[in-house]
Enzyme design. Structure first.
Site, mmCIF file in Angstrom:
data_model
loop_
_atom_site.group_PDB
_atom_site.id
_atom_site.type_symbol
_atom_site.label_atom_id
_atom_site.label_comp_id
_atom_site.label_asym_id
_atom_site.label_seq_id
_atom_site.Cartn_x
_atom_site.Cartn_y
_atom_site.Cartn_z
ATOM 1 N N THR A 114 0.253 1.393 7.008
ATOM 2 C CA THR A 114 0.168 0.289 6.118
ATOM 3 C C THR A 114 0.353 -1.257 6.882
ATOM 4 O OG1 THR A 114 1.601 -0.657 4.219
ATOM 5 C CG2 THR A 114 2.734 0.694 5.539
ATOM 6 N N GLY A 115 0.241 -2.088 6.192
ATOM 7 C CA GLY A 115 0.177 -3.411 6.974
ATOM 8 C C GLY A 115 -1.121 -4.085 6.951
ATOM 9 N N THR B 246 1.023 -1.312 0.042
ATOM 10 C CA THR B 246 0.068 0.033 0.007
ATOM 11 C C THR B 246 0.861 1.183 -0.160
ATOM 12 O OG1 THR B 246 -1.661 -0.928 1.145
ATOM 13 C CG2 THR B 246 -1.449 1.006 1.653
ATOM 14 N N GLY C 203 -4.636 -4.651 7.504
ATOM 15 C CA GLY C 203 -5.412 -3.995 7.817
ATOM 16 C C GLY C 203 -6.273 -4.289 8.924
ATOM 17 N N ARG D 42 -14.283 -7.066 1.083
ATOM 18 C CA ARG D 42 -13.779 -7.046 2.493
ATOM 19 C C ARG D 42 -13.053 -5.523 2.391
ATOM 20 N NH1 ARG D 42 -7.853 -5.600 2.917
ATOM 21 N NH2 ARG D 42 -7.394 -5.900 5.058
ATOM 22 N N VAL D 43 -13.495 -4.641 3.467
ATOM 23 C CA VAL D 43 -12.867 -3.199 3.512
ATOM 24 C C VAL D 43 -11.789 -2.912 4.112
ATOM 25 C CG1 VAL D 43 -13.583 -1.042 4.648
ATOM 26 C CG2 VAL D 43 -15.505 -2.500 3.739
ATOM 27 N N SER D 44 -10.878 -2.442 3.361
ATOM 28 C CA SER D 44 -9.344 -2.050 3.882
ATOM 29 C C SER D 44 -9.342 -0.953 4.789
ATOM 30 C CB SER D 44 -8.726 -1.857 2.676
ATOM 31 O OG SER D 44 -7.294 -1.361 3.023
ATOM 32 N N ASP D 45 -8.567 -1.016 5.761
ATOM 33 C CA ASP D 45 -8.050 -0.031 6.763
ATOM 34 C C ASP D 45 -7.944 1.373 5.941
ATOM 35 O OD1 ASP D 45 -5.866 -1.568 6.019
ATOM 36 O OD2 ASP D 45 -4.710 0.158 7.078
HETATM 37 N N1 ASP Z 1 -3.363 -2.053 4.907
HETATM 38 C C1 ASP Z 1 -3.819 -2.529 3.425
HETATM 39 C C2 ASP Z 1 -5.019 -3.499 3.816
HETATM 40 O O1 ASP Z 1 -5.064 -4.312 4.833
HETATM 41 C C3 ASP Z 1 -2.638 -3.685 3.098
HETATM 42 C C4 ASP Z 1 -1.338 -2.870 3.073
HETATM 43 O O2 ASP Z 1 -1.146 -1.869 3.742
HETATM 44 O O3 ASP Z 1 -0.478 -3.274 2.339
HETATM 45 O O4 ASP Z 1 -5.858 -3.482 3.098
#
Ligand code: ASP
Length: 282
Positions: A203-204, A154, A206, A182-185
C-alpha cells in the site's frame, strides 16, 4: 500447519485523530477474527478474499463503495488476488459500479484472460451475476467537490492455511483526484504477490511502488535465501534511502510474518490462533 493471517488498512498520513485510529484498530481486529475462522475452515485464498471484501464493505477504508474518486468524479476501483500454490495472479483495473471488486478478481483467477480493465471488467462482472450499483456516497462526492479526495487507506491481506498454501489480496479506490484512467499499483503483481514461499501485499504511493517493484522484489529476495524479515528489512532500507512512501505486510510458508512502512502510519494486525489478535503499526 498452523494458519496465519495478516491484514492492513492502508498506509496513511499519520492522522492524529485518536478516535479514528482507535476505530480502525477495532475494525481490523473484528475483521481478523471473522476471517481467521474462514482460514481455519477453508483455505488461504478464501480467507484473504473474505478479509478484503469485509474491508471493501466498510466505508472507513479506501476500497469498495465510498472510495476516493478520480478527478472527473468517477469511482474506478482496482483489486487483485494471487494464489501462491499455483503462482497465479488475477486483477480488475478501474472497475466501475460493481460492489466488491475483489470478488470479480477472484473469479478471474480461473479464466483464460485474468486481468481485465474498465468496461471489459464491468462486462465480465455483470456476466458473472454481479449487480450494477452506485459506488459513490454523499460523503465521497462531498470530499471530491472540495478537491479533498486524496489519500491512502487501500486494504490488503496475506494468509497461510493449514495445507501450507499462501495467498494475497489487495483492493483500492486509488489515490483520489488522479487523472481519469490512472492505473493503480493495486491491480499489479508488484503490489500483491504470492508464491509457494511467501505472500506479500503493498500500500502507499502507487507510482513509487511500481518504480520499486515492491512485492515481487521482497518475494524474490525470500526465494533467493533471505528470511522474510531480512527481505523486508533490506527492501525498506532502500525505499527509505530513496525517500519513497509505501508499506507492505507478508507471511511465509513457515508462518513467519513481516511488515514495513515508510509512510507515517499503517495500521495492521495478525492472528496465529483463535484466541489472540495482535495489532500494530502507528
Ligand atoms: N497504492 C494505492 C494507489 O496508489 C493507494 C494506497 O495504497 O493507499 O493507488
Amino acid at each position: 500447519m498452523k494458519p496465519v493471517l495478516i491484514i492492513h488498512g492502508g498506509a496513511g498520513d499519520g492522522s492524529k485523530n485518536k478516535a479514528r485510529i482507535a476505530r480502525i484498530k477495532r475494525k481490523i481486529a473484528r475483521i481478523l477474527k471473522r476471517s481467521y475462522r474462514i482460514l481455519s475452515d477453508q483455505n488461504a485464498l478464501e480467507a484473504v478474499t473474505y478479509a478484503v471484501r469485509m474491508m471493501e464493505d466498510d466505508r472507513e477504508f479506501n476500497a469498495g463503495r465510498g472510495s476516493y474518486l478520480q478527478a472527473d468524479g468517477h469511482a474506478r476501483l482496482s483489486a487483485s488476488v494471487m494464489d501462491g500454490s499455483r503462482e497465479r495472479f488475477a486483477a480488475v483495473i478501474n472497475l466501475e459500479n460493481i460492489k466488491n471488486p475483489i470478488l470479480t478478481a477472484q473469479l478471474l483467477l480461473n479464466e483464460k484472460f485474468r486481468v481485465l480493465a474498465g468496461q471489459g471488467a464491468f462486462r465480465f462482472a455483470r456476466k458473472k451475476g454481479f449487480r450494477a450499483v452506485e459506488m459513490r456516497t454523499s460523503r465521497s462526492i462531498k470530499r471530491w467537490k472540495k478537491a479533498k479526495d486524496k489519500g491512502c487507506d487501500t486494504v490488503g491481506a496475506c494468509a497461510l492455511d493449514r495445507f501450507g498454501n499462501l495467498a494475497s489480496a489487495t483492493s483500492t479506490g486509488g489515490r483520489g483526484m488522479e487523472f481519469p484512467g490512472r492505473v493503480s499499483d493495486s491491480g499489479m503483481p508488484i503490489a500483491n504477490y504470492a508464491t509457494a514461499g511467501c505472500a506479500v501485499c503493498a500500500t502507499g504511493f502507487g507510482e513509487q511502488i511500481i518504480d520499486e517493484g515492491l512485492a515481487v522484489k521482497i518475494a524474490v529476495r525470500y526465494q533467493d535465501g533471505h528470511s522474510l524479515k531480512q527481505a523486508f528489512k533490506k527492501t525498506f532500507r532502500e525505499v527509505r534511502l530513496k525517500k519513497r512512501s509505501m508499506g507492505a505486510i507478508g507471511v511465509d510458508r513457515k508462518g513467519k510474518i513481516a511488515a514495513g512502512f515508510t509512510n507515517p502510519s499503517m495500521i495492521y494486525g495478525w492472528k496465529k490462533n483463535h484466541s489472540r489478535t495482535f495489532l500494530a503499526g502507528i
